[in-house]
Design a protein around this motif. Structure first.
Motif, short mmCIF file in Angstrom:
data_model
loop_
_atom_site.label_atom_id
_atom_site.label_comp_id
_atom_site.label_asym_id
_atom_site.label_seq_id
_atom_site.Cartn_x
_atom_site.Cartn_y
_atom_site.Cartn_z
N THR A 92 71.76 98.96 -3.86
CA THR A 92 71.44 97.79 -3.05
C THR A 92 71.68 98.10 -1.58
O THR A 92 72.70 98.68 -1.22
N THR A 106 68.02 91.66 1.44
CA THR A 106 68.51 92.82 0.70
C THR A 106 67.31 93.61 0.16
O THR A 106 66.20 93.09 0.10
N HIS A 108 66.36 97.21 -2.71
CA HIS A 108 66.88 98.04 -3.79
C HIS A 108 66.23 99.42 -3.76
O HIS A 108 65.11 99.59 -3.27
#
Length: 245
Positions: A92, A106, A108
């Motif tokens: 993350t 955010t 990934h």
């Protein structure tokens, strides 16, 4: 079968220390970058990870954000008005407003997060292996990979990164060595021996290793520190850079 000559041995660059500044000796430094008069630092360890803004002349922490205990903070870079931070094994990343550390979004990624830098077009991530991964800074999709080699041998433990004058500077984990990498070929084209910066008797922990490269383009100086180090070192390179033909 054809025999190809090995790469020419790389040579160490020389440098001199401009100044030594204080650094929080409790900071487990994982990421380090300089922008517009401020040093930004990412610290690791679960329960102790932070994102910080530091006055480089005093070492004072001028802004601090504690990261959730589930994350181990890793490499950072500045992209325009944002600070981008990786985490170690949670796949993350975080994007913050640089002015106030407000979390914007955010993202990934696959694998571990170690070091992070950018070349003006792409984000560049290390994961401790010889392979650097390039990402689109808007979509975070991987666009290419680059294998780092020195004299034909893959380089392991590539860690904290900084893009300087068309080259990728990289800490080698548990080493006092910073290598310079060609982003075109992945070959190591030079390196710095920084073992004289912090004497062994000032390293209070086996993990108190060199791990922080920040570059001030205006002065052409580097700021260097390490995990649990009490100092930040401002240095200037002396030797001309060794370019590939």
């Amino acid at each position: 079968m054809h025999a190809f000559p090995a790469d020419a041995p790389t040579k160490a660059d020389s440098f001199h220390i401009i100044h030594v500044y204080p650094h929080d000796p409790r900071a487990f430094t994982e990421g380090f970058v300089y922008a517009d008069g401020t040093l930004y630092e990412s610290t690791g360890l679960k329960g102790h990870s932070t994102l910080r803004a530091i006055d480089p002349k005093t070492g004072a922490i001028t802004r601090n954000l504690n990261i959730a205990d589930t994350y181990f903070g890793e490499g950072i870079t500045v992209w325009q008005n944002e600070v981008i931070q990786l985490t170690w094994q949670t796949q993350t990343g975080f994007v913050y407003d640089r002015s106030n550390f407000h979390l914007l979004r955010t993202f990934h990624y696959d694998g571990e997060g170690w070091g992070l830098t950018q070349d003006g077009t792409s984000l560049i991530r290390s994961d401790g292996s010889p392979t650097l991964r390039f990402f689109d800074p808007h979509t975070f999709r991987e666009t290419r990979r680059l294998k780092v080699t020195e004299n034909g041998v893959p380089v392991q433990n590539v860690n904290e990164l900084e893009y300087i004058h068309g080259e990728i500077f990289a800490n080698i984990w548990h080493s006092d060595r910073i290598i310079r990498i060609s982003p075109q070929t992945g070959k190591v084209v030079g390196w710095l021996d920084l073992s004289m910066l912090l004497p062994p008797d000032q390293r209070t922990d086996p993990e108190a290793v060199l791990n922080g490269i920040a570059y001030d383009a205006k002065t052409n100086h580097l700021f260097l520190t390490g995990k649990l180090w009490p100092h930040i070192f401002e240095i200037e390179l002396n030797a001309p850079r060794q370019k590939e033909k």
